[in-house]
Design a protein around this motif. Structure first.
Motif, PDB file in Angstrom:
ATOM      1  N   GLU A 125       0.842  -1.208   0.000  1.00 52.51           N
ATOM      2  CA  GLU A 125       0.000   0.000   0.000  1.00 52.51           C
ATOM      3  C   GLU A 125       0.879   1.260   0.000  1.00 52.51           C
ATOM      4  O   GLU A 125       0.608   2.223  -0.722  1.00 52.51           O
ATOM      5  CB  GLU A 125      -0.921   0.043   1.236  1.00 52.51           C
ATOM      6  CG  GLU A 125      -1.987  -1.042   1.293  1.00 52.51           C
ATOM      7  CD  GLU A 125      -1.401  -2.420   1.616  1.00 52.51           C
ATOM      8  OE1 GLU A 125      -0.413  -2.483   2.397  1.00 52.51           O
ATOM      9  OE2 GLU A 125      -1.900  -3.426   1.083  1.00 52.51           O
ATOM     10  N   GLN A 126       1.901   1.254   0.842  1.00 49.08           N
ATOM     11  CA  GLN A 126       2.792   2.416   0.900  1.00 49.08           C
ATOM     12  C   GLN A 126       3.481   2.629  -0.449  1.00 49.08           C
ATOM     13  O   GLN A 126       3.637   3.751  -0.919  1.00 49.08           O
ATOM     14  CB  GLN A 126       3.849   2.215   1.996  1.00 49.08           C
ATOM     15  CG  GLN A 126       3.293   2.359   3.400  1.00 49.08           C
ATOM     16  CD  GLN A 126       4.256   1.839   4.465  1.00 49.08           C
ATOM     17  OE1 GLN A 126       5.252   1.172   4.161  1.00 49.08           O
ATOM     18  NE2 GLN A 126       3.956   2.129   5.713  1.00 49.08           N
ATOM     19  N   SER A 127       3.868   1.525  -1.068  1.00 48.45           N
ATOM     20  CA  SER A 127       4.551   1.605  -2.355  1.00 48.45           C
ATOM     21  C   SER A 127       3.620   2.191  -3.422  1.00 48.45           C
ATOM     22  O   SER A 127       4.026   3.048  -4.214  1.00 48.45           O
ATOM     23  CB  SER A 127       5.029   0.209  -2.753  1.00 48.45           C
ATOM     24  OG  SER A 127       5.753   0.270  -3.935  1.00 48.45           O
ATOM     25  N   LYS A 128       2.385   1.767  -3.412  1.00 52.02           N
ATOM     26  CA  LYS A 128       1.404   2.239  -4.397  1.00 52.02           C
ATOM     27  C   LYS A 128       1.152   3.744  -4.215  1.00 52.02           C
ATOM     28  O   LYS A 128       1.165   4.515  -5.177  1.00 52.02           O
ATOM     29  CB  LYS A 128       0.098   1.454  -4.212  1.00 52.02           C
ATOM     30  CG  LYS A 128      -0.973   1.764  -5.219  1.00 52.02           C
ATOM     31  CD  LYS A 128      -2.059   0.684  -5.171  1.00 52.02           C
ATOM     32  CE  LYS A 128      -3.182   0.955  -6.150  1.00 52.02           C
ATOM     33  NZ  LYS A 128      -4.043   2.071  -5.764  1.00 52.02           N
ATOM     34  N   MET A 129       0.966   4.124  -2.980  1.00 50.39           N
ATOM     35  CA  MET A 129       0.734   5.532  -2.674  1.00 50.39           C
ATOM     36  C   MET A 129       1.950   6.382  -3.098  1.00 50.39           C
ATOM     37  O   MET A 129       1.814   7.439  -3.690  1.00 50.39           O
ATOM     38  CB  MET A 129       0.481   5.632  -1.166  1.00 50.39           C
ATOM     39  CG  MET A 129       0.179   6.979  -0.612  1.00 50.39           C
ATOM     40  SD  MET A 129       1.376   7.714   0.491  1.00 50.39           S
ATOM     41  CE  MET A 129       2.294   6.474   1.301  1.00 50.39           C
ATOM     42  N   PHE A 130       3.122   5.856  -2.825  1.00 54.56           N
ATOM     43  CA  PHE A 130       4.365   6.562  -3.176  1.00 54.56           C
ATOM     44  C   PHE A 130       4.471   6.708  -4.703  1.00 54.56           C
ATOM     45  O   PHE A 130       4.791   7.780  -5.212  1.00 54.56           O
ATOM     46  CB  PHE A 130       5.565   5.785  -2.626  1.00 54.56           C
ATOM     47  CG  PHE A 130       6.870   6.515  -2.717  1.00 54.56           C
ATOM     48  CD1 PHE A 130       7.308   7.340  -1.689  1.00 54.56           C
ATOM     49  CD2 PHE A 130       7.678   6.391  -3.850  1.00 54.56           C
ATOM     50  CE1 PHE A 130       8.522   8.020  -1.775  1.00 54.56           C
ATOM     51  CE2 PHE A 130       8.883   7.069  -3.950  1.00 54.56           C
ATOM     52  CZ  PHE A 130       9.307   7.884  -2.906  1.00 54.56           C
ATOM     53  N   ASP A 131       4.175   5.608  -5.422  1.00 58.34           N
ATOM     54  CA  ASP A 131       4.286   5.615  -6.891  1.00 58.34           C
ATOM     55  C   ASP A 131       3.333   6.633  -7.512  1.00 58.34           C
ATOM     56  O   ASP A 131       3.681   7.323  -8.475  1.00 58.34           O
ATOM     57  CB  ASP A 131       3.982   4.226  -7.467  1.00 58.34           C
ATOM     58  CG  ASP A 131       5.040   3.191  -7.080  1.00 58.34           C
ATOM     59  OD1 ASP A 131       6.144   3.605  -6.648  1.00 58.34           O
ATOM     60  OD2 ASP A 131       4.768   1.985  -7.205  1.00 58.34           O
ATOM     61  N   GLU A 132       2.124   6.706  -6.975  1.00 60.48           N
ATOM     62  CA  GLU A 132       1.133   7.642  -7.540  1.00 60.48           C
ATOM     63  C   GLU A 132       1.598   9.088  -7.370  1.00 60.48           C
ATOM     64  O   GLU A 132       1.507   9.905  -8.274  1.00 60.48           O
ATOM     65  CB  GLU A 132      -0.233   7.430  -6.862  1.00 60.48           C
ATOM     66  CG  GLU A 132      -0.919   6.184  -7.424  1.00 60.48           C
ATOM     67  CD  GLU A 132      -2.121   5.739  -6.599  1.00 60.48           C
ATOM     68  OE1 GLU A 132      -2.627   4.639  -6.883  1.00 60.48           O
ATOM     69  OE2 GLU A 132      -2.531   6.468  -5.654  1.00 60.48           O
ATOM     70  N   ASP A 133       2.120   9.358  -6.180  1.00 60.79           N
ATOM     71  CA  ASP A 133       2.627  10.701  -5.915  1.00 60.79           C
ATOM     72  C   ASP A 133       3.868  10.991  -6.764  1.00 60.79           C
ATOM     73  O   ASP A 133       4.042  12.097  -7.284  1.00 60.79           O
ATOM     74  CB  ASP A 133       2.943  10.823  -4.419  1.00 60.79           C
ATOM     75  CG  ASP A 133       3.592  12.152  -4.085  1.00 60.79           C
ATOM     76  OD1 ASP A 133       2.870  13.157  -4.058  1.00 60.79           O
ATOM     77  OD2 ASP A 133       4.831  12.190  -3.893  1.00 60.79           O
TER      78      ASP A 133
END
Ligand code: A3P
Length: 290
Positions: free
Chosen positions: A266-274
């Motif tokens: 989840e953290q990785s996905k959020m980071f990638d989107e940003d």
């Protein structure tokens, strides 16, 4: 030693020892023969410094050791902690050519570096590994603000709230100027993949010519394992009140992709989107990020 809060200089949060001495730092005039090694903290600064130092000494580690400071080269904006208490004092007392280190973003590098056409090597590292390395560093470096919990640290990184500011602005700032200013732009992942190729790239940039045998020696001396054991490079010279290496060693892991052991999906996905948003329109070829 205290963990003082950061103070912004032209919008970039910096350690207060730097902010309080900003006018002096900004006025610094390098010699045209000086070389600047610039990087966001934890991108591979020490590694690059060591390669450059050895190239300039034709691979002679003993000759490098005769340098007056164990921390290789003066740190332009550093006013504390000891033993390199002031980079500028050190520079005043050392003849050029010097290898100067900085973590300042492009727009805060004293303009005389550009006016004097100094050579500049910039080293960058993929955002997630850079963040992980910085987190462990902030845990052990008592001169930096408390990192707080991991989740919140990711957010601070994304919002440019860590010391020396936004990683995104940092890597983009030097990237945009690299051709105009003749900046050698290196990637940590390239250095890991093929250190020999990158040492040769640095050698050419510095207009040096060293033998294949010396290149091999430099590659060996600057392996992670050797630098971790070398008191000239492992920062054992910075005593525990500042660097508590029992919390996390300065030469911690030296790997690409360690972020996978830290980010949840989840953290990785959020980071990638940003990341997409912050890096929009700029194509810097970072690897091993997804
Ligand atoms: P890790 O925390 O991921 O291990 P800087 O010098 O800019 O502060 O960067 C420090 C990071 O570079 C640390 O990353 C450190 O281990 C890594 N590093 C230093 N020398 C290295 C080398 N010779 N090979 C690979 N990584 C190295």
């Amino acid at each position: 030693i205290s963990r003082f809060p950061l103070i912004p200089v032209r919008g970039v949060p910096l350690m207060c020892s730097i902010a309080n001495n900003w006018d002096t730092i900004w006025a610094f005039c390098p010699d045209p023969s000086d070389l600047l090694i610039a990087a966001y903290p934890k991108a591979g600064t020490t590694w690059t410094q060591e390669i450059v130092d050895l190239l300039l000494h034709n691979g002679d580690a003993e000759a490098c050791k005769r340098a007056p400071t164990p921390v290789r080269s003066p740190f332009l904006e550093m006013f504390s902690p000891p033993p390199t208490s002031s980079g500028l004092d050190y520079l005043k007392n050392t003849d050029p050519p010097r290898i100067i280190k900085t973590h300042l973003p492009f727009q805060l590098v004293p303009t005389r570096f550009w006016e004097n056409r100094c050579k500049v090597i910039y080293v960058s590292r993929n955002a997630k590994d850079n963040l992980v390395s910085y987190f462990h560093f902030d845990c052990m470096n008592k001169a930096q603000p408390e990192p707080g919990p991991w989740e919140g640290y990711i957010s601070k990184f994304m919002h440019g709230e860590l010391s020396w500011g936004s990683w995104y602005d940092h890597v983009k700032g030097y990237w945009a100027e690299r051709e105009k200013r003749n900046i050698l732009y290196l990637f940590y992942e390239d250095m890991k993949e093929n250190p020999r190729r990158e040492v040769e790239r640095i050698m050419r940039y510095l207009d040096l010519s060293v033998s294949d045998e010396v290149i091999s020696r430099i590659v060996e001396l600057t392996s992670f394992k050797n630098m971790k054991e070398n008191p000239m490079t492992n920062y054992s010279c910075v005593p525990p009140p500042v660097f508590d290496q029992s919390i996390s060693p300065f030469m911690r892991k030296g790997e690409v992709g360690d972020w996978r052991n830290h980010f949840t999906p989840e953290q990785s996905k959020m980071f990638d989107e940003d990341y997409e948003k912050q890096m929009k329109g700029v194509n810097i070829p970072f690897r091993d990020l997804i």
